[in-house]
Design a protein around this motif. Structure first.
Motif, mmCIF file in Angstrom:
data_model
loop_
_atom_site.group_PDB
_atom_site.id
_atom_site.type_symbol
_atom_site.label_atom_id
_atom_site.label_comp_id
_atom_site.label_asym_id
_atom_site.label_seq_id
_atom_site.Cartn_x
_atom_site.Cartn_y
_atom_site.Cartn_z
ATOM 1 N N GLY A 1 11.430 17.195 15.210
ATOM 2 C CA GLY A 1 12.564 17.824 14.552
ATOM 3 C C GLY A 1 13.870 17.720 15.306
ATOM 4 N N PHE A 2 13.889 17.010 16.419
ATOM 5 C CA PHE A 2 15.132 16.781 17.130
ATOM 6 C C PHE A 2 15.832 15.571 16.525
ATOM 7 C CE2 PHE A 2 12.503 18.742 20.576
ATOM 8 C CZ PHE A 2 13.248 19.915 20.690
ATOM 9 N N SER A 3 17.050 15.278 16.962
ATOM 10 C CA SER A 3 17.781 14.129 16.452
ATOM 11 C C SER A 3 17.256 12.815 17.025
ATOM 12 C CB SER A 3 19.268 14.276 16.778
ATOM 13 O OG SER A 3 19.446 14.307 18.184
ATOM 14 N N HIS A 4 16.321 12.889 17.962
ATOM 15 C CA HIS A 4 15.788 11.703 18.617
ATOM 16 C C HIS A 4 14.281 11.861 18.802
ATOM 17 C CE1 HIS A 4 16.621 14.739 21.646
ATOM 18 N NE2 HIS A 4 15.666 14.190 22.364
ATOM 19 N N PRO A 5 13.541 10.765 18.821
ATOM 20 C CA PRO A 5 12.115 10.864 19.139
ATOM 21 C C PRO A 5 11.917 11.101 20.635
ATOM 22 C CG PRO A 5 12.713 8.593 18.738
ATOM 23 C CD PRO A 5 13.935 9.414 18.450
ATOM 24 N N ILE A 6 10.776 11.668 20.979
ATOM 25 C CA ILE A 6 10.456 11.975 22.369
ATOM 26 C C ILE A 6 9.331 11.054 22.820
ATOM 27 C CG2 ILE A 6 9.598 13.743 23.942
ATOM 28 C CD1 ILE A 6 10.772 15.810 21.994
ATOM 29 N N ASP A 7 9.532 10.385 23.957
ATOM 30 C CA ASP A 7 8.492 9.556 24.561
ATOM 31 C C ASP A 7 7.940 10.296 25.766
ATOM 32 O OD1 ASP A 7 8.731 7.464 22.779
ATOM 33 O OD2 ASP A 7 10.238 6.423 23.979
ATOM 34 N N PHE A 8 6.679 10.715 25.667
ATOM 35 C CA PHE A 8 6.009 11.436 26.750
ATOM 36 C C PHE A 8 5.088 10.448 27.457
ATOM 37 C CE2 PHE A 8 2.523 13.975 28.455
ATOM 38 C CZ PHE A 8 3.223 14.949 29.152
ATOM 39 N N THR A 9 5.286 10.249 28.754
ATOM 40 C CA THR A 9 4.460 9.335 29.533
ATOM 41 C C THR A 9 3.155 10.027 29.907
ATOM 42 O OG1 THR A 9 6.452 8.322 30.423
ATOM 43 C CG2 THR A 9 4.387 7.855 31.562
ATOM 44 N N ILE A 10 2.047 9.388 29.592
ATOM 45 C CA ILE A 10 0.722 9.951 29.859
ATOM 46 C C ILE A 10 0.357 9.653 31.309
ATOM 47 C CG2 ILE A 10 -1.709 9.899 29.196
ATOM 48 C CD1 ILE A 10 -0.736 8.842 26.442
ATOM 49 N N PRO A 11 0.062 10.685 32.119
ATOM 50 C CA PRO A 11 -0.271 10.444 33.532
ATOM 51 C C PRO A 11 -1.667 9.839 33.698
ATOM 52 C CG PRO A 11 -0.337 12.783 33.044
ATOM 53 C CD PRO A 11 0.142 12.102 31.805
ATOM 54 N N GLU A 12 -1.928 9.318 34.889
ATOM 55 C CA GLU A 12 -3.230 8.723 35.205
ATOM 56 C C GLU A 12 -4.311 9.811 35.227
ATOM 57 O OE1 GLU A 12 -4.077 5.481 35.732
ATOM 58 O OE2 GLU A 12 -2.021 4.976 35.178
ATOM 59 N N GLY A 13 -5.506 9.451 34.823
ATOM 60 C CA GLY A 13 -6.633 10.374 34.854
ATOM 61 C C GLY A 13 -6.751 11.244 33.618
ATOM 62 N N VAL A 14 -5.806 11.137 32.693
ATOM 63 C CA VAL A 14 -5.827 11.936 31.473
ATOM 64 C C VAL A 14 -5.723 10.984 30.289
ATOM 65 C CG1 VAL A 14 -4.610 13.711 30.157
ATOM 66 C CG2 VAL A 14 -4.775 13.906 32.619
ATOM 67 N N THR A 15 -6.494 11.259 29.249
ATOM 68 C CA THR A 15 -6.466 10.468 28.029
ATOM 69 C C THR A 15 -5.893 11.326 26.913
ATOM 70 O OG1 THR A 15 -8.476 9.360 28.737
ATOM 71 C CG2 THR A 15 -7.864 9.092 26.453
#
Length: 176
Positions: free
Chosen positions: A107-121
């Protein structure tokens, strides 16, 4: 006073515990986790049973219980793993996994890119449901909390990112 340190910890099949000095490594089918044990806590392994004992000082009882709980979480994590499911509530809210990034439209004016850390899927089961999985309970919980913090649920309409089993306390709208 809690007596969690007195409970023996059973190791399931396929899980091994290696102790080298103050470092304990738990290995299993899902991965490997290391834990540093303070010198005031004694950890002993006999057959498939792990026991944790504090030294004579009264202050070390709490630390022994903490170490026993952490070891229990590590054993469960490397044998079965942990999972937290998040839901996106709101019109147009959606999630999509692309490589090592989680793309969120919240719902923001821009998409959000969340970087997935190592060890988590991170898995997007549907456009409005995200599953965070891993063998380390702390890192799985932290990643889920970081994703939720991007748009926490608001109390009037309930829109936002929430845990699957979370209940949002709704407020009544302002009246004229």
């Amino acid at each position: 006073m809690s007596r969690i340190a007195n409970l023996p910890l059973e190791l399931p099949n396929g899980v091994s515990l290696d102790q080298q000095g103050d470092r304990i490594t738990v290995k299993g089918p899902k991965g490997e986790i290391s834990l540093s044990v303070p010198e005031t806590v004694l950890v002993s392994v006999e057959d498939n049973t792990v026991s944790v004992q504090p030294s004579e000082k009264a202050k070390t009882y709490a630390m022994a219980g903490t170490i026993r709980s952490l070891l229990g979480n590590h054993v469960h994590g490397v044998s079965q793993g942990f999972e937290i499911v998040l839901e996106l509530v709101g019109v147009g809210y959606r999630a999509q996994v692309q490589g090592k990034n989680l793309n969120l439209t919240l719902g923001f004016s821009h998409p959000i890119d969340f970087t997935i850390p190592e060890g988590v899927t991170v898995e997007a089961r549907s456009p409005t449901e995200i599953a965070v999985q891993g063998h380390d309970r702390q890192s799985v919980g932290q990643v889920a909390a970081d994703i939720r913090a991007l748009r926490p649920p608001e109390p009037y309409k309930g829109k936002g990112v929430k845990y699957k089993d979370e209940r949002i306390q709704r407020k009544e709208a302002k009246k004229k």
